[in-house]
Design a protein around this motif. Structure first.
Motif, mmCIF file in Angstrom:
data_model
loop_
_atom_site.group_PDB
_atom_site.id
_atom_site.type_symbol
_atom_site.label_atom_id
_atom_site.label_comp_id
_atom_site.label_asym_id
_atom_site.label_seq_id
_atom_site.Cartn_x
_atom_site.Cartn_y
_atom_site.Cartn_z
ATOM 1 N N LEU A 1 0.852 -1.185 0.000
ATOM 2 C CA LEU A 1 0.000 0.000 0.000
ATOM 3 C C LEU A 1 0.889 1.237 0.000
ATOM 4 O O LEU A 1 1.657 1.453 0.929
ATOM 5 C CB LEU A 1 -0.907 0.001 1.228
ATOM 6 C CG LEU A 1 -1.946 -1.108 1.304
ATOM 7 C CD1 LEU A 1 -2.613 -1.110 2.662
ATOM 8 C CD2 LEU A 1 -2.983 -0.952 0.208
ATOM 9 N N LYS B 1 0.293 -4.832 3.395
ATOM 10 C CA LYS B 1 -1.130 -5.137 3.262
ATOM 11 C C LYS B 1 -1.619 -5.993 4.413
ATOM 12 O O LYS B 1 -2.760 -5.885 4.835
ATOM 13 C CB LYS B 1 -1.392 -5.850 1.935
ATOM 14 C CG LYS B 1 -1.245 -4.957 0.720
ATOM 15 C CD LYS B 1 -1.730 -5.637 -0.532
ATOM 16 C CE LYS B 1 -3.249 -5.762 -0.555
ATOM 17 N NZ LYS B 1 -3.736 -6.335 -1.811
ATOM 18 N N GLN C 1 -2.497 -3.696 7.266
ATOM 19 C CA GLN C 1 -3.664 -2.862 7.010
ATOM 20 C C GLN C 1 -4.950 -3.688 6.888
ATOM 21 O O GLN C 1 -6.012 -3.255 7.319
ATOM 22 C CB GLN C 1 -3.437 -2.070 5.725
ATOM 23 C CG GLN C 1 -4.417 -0.924 5.511
ATOM 24 C CD GLN C 1 -4.110 0.260 6.389
ATOM 25 O OE1 GLN C 1 -3.277 0.182 7.255
ATOM 26 N NE2 GLN C 1 -4.798 1.360 6.172
ATOM 27 N N ASN D 1 -2.889 -12.575 3.378
ATOM 28 C CA ASN D 1 -2.164 -11.313 3.524
ATOM 29 C C ASN D 1 -1.130 -11.342 4.635
ATOM 30 O O ASN D 1 -0.149 -10.612 4.591
ATOM 31 C CB ASN D 1 -3.145 -10.164 3.811
ATOM 32 C CG ASN D 1 -3.697 -9.552 2.531
ATOM 33 O OD1 ASN D 1 -3.165 -9.780 1.451
ATOM 34 N ND2 ASN D 1 -4.765 -8.792 2.661
#
Length: 247
Positions: free
Chosen positions: A50, A59, A62, A69
Motif C-alpha cells: 500500500l 497489506k 492494514q 495477507n
C-alpha cells in the motif's frame, strides 16, 4: 542489483516492519529516491503493498482479516500460543495492535476470566468473542496506517491505568537499543503502555531480532518476557536470555 531483487528486498522489509520509508530504502539499496518511488508505485499497482506519502505499508498490517495477507502467520500463531501461558485468570492485561496481537486474541481460551484493555479496535473485536473476558477499548484518534488509536487522549487514559501485564509487538528488538520503532506516534503510545504495566512481554518473530529502527521505545531492561517462534534454547536467543526471560 536487478529491479526484481530490489523489489523483493523492499517487500521483505515491509513484511518485517509493517512500513518502509523511501528515504531509508534509498540509503539501504544505494539508489535514488526516484528509483524507490517507481518501485513502490509498481508494487502498489500489482497489489503487493500500500503506497502512502513517503513510503509504503504492509497489506497484512492494514487488512489482517484477509486470508493470505498475513506474513509469517504460522509463526505468529505459535507466538500467540506461548504468550497465552503468561496470562492468568483475574489479571488486568493491556494489549497492543498488529497481526500477532490479533492471533493472541483469537487464542484466548473461553474459560479465562480477565479484563483486557487495548488500543486496537481489531484486537477488541476478537477478544469480544470470548465469554468471560471484559474488553475495554481505549479511545482516541484512529490511525489509518496502524489501525490503533493514538494521540494525547490515549496517553492520558493510559496514565490512569495500572495493569499486571502488557503484551506488545515490536518493529525491531536488539540487545543494544532495546525496543525501537519508526513511527513517532506509536513510540509515544508504547512508552505510555510500558509505564503503566507491572510486567512487559514483547511478542516478536525471530526475523525482527537484532534489528533497529530510528526511534527508541524502551531499553531491553524494561522487558520482562520475550516470546518468539524459536525454541527458548535457540542460539539466536542466548544473549537475550542472559537479560530477560525467554519463552
Amino acid at each position: 542489483m536487478l529491479k526484481e531483487e530490489r523489489q523483493a528486498y523492499i517487500i521483505h522489509q515491509i513484511n518485517l516492519h509493517n512500513k518502509v520509508l523511501s528515504s531509508d530504502l534509498s540509503v539501504q539499496l544505494n539508489v535514488s529516491e526516484d528509483t524507490i518511488r517507481r518501485d513502490l508505485n509498481e508494487l502498489a499497482e500489482n497489489g503487493q503493498v500500500l503506497k502512502v506519502y513517503g513510503g509504503a505499508l504492509s497489506k497484512s498490517f492494514q487488512f489482517p482479516f484477509q486470508e493470505g495477507n498475513v506474513y509469517a502467520k504460522e509463526s505468529k500463531k505459535e507466538i500467540a500460543h506461548k504468550a497465552i501461558g503468561l496470562i492468568q485468570s483475574g489479571m488486568t492485561v493491556l494489549v497492543g495492535g498488529g497481526t500477532t496481537m490479533i492471533e493472541l486474541a483469537r487464542s484466548v481460551p473461553n474459560d479465562l476470566q480477565c479484563t483486557f484493555f487495548t488500543i486496537s479496535p481489531l484486537v477488541a473485536l476478537e477478544l469480544a468473542e470470548k465469554d468471560n473476558i471484559d474488553v475495554i477499548l481505549i479511545g482516541g484518534k484512529l490511525s489509518r496506517n496502524t489501525n490503533i488509536v493514538s494521540g494525547a487522549q490515549v496517553i492520558n487514559e493510559l496514565s490512569d491505568l495500572r495493569v499486571d501485564l502488557c503484551l506488545l509487538g515490536t518493529n525491531s528488538l536488539s540487545l543494544d537499543e532495546g525496543i525501537t520503532d519508526s513511527d513517532w506516534e506509536v513510540v509515544q503510545i508504547k512508552r505510555a503502555m510500558i509505564k503503566c504495566s507491572k510486567n512487559l512481554a514483547i511478542l516478536s518473530i525471530a526475523e525482527k531480532l537484532n534489528s533497529n529502527q530510528k526511534m527508541r521505545v524502551a531499553p531491553l531492561r524494561d522487558v520482562t518476557y520475550l516470546v518468539t517462534d524459536l525454541d527458548p534454547k535457540h542460539p539466536k536467543l542466548t544473549e537475550f536470555a542472559h537479560q530477560i526471560e525467554v519463552k
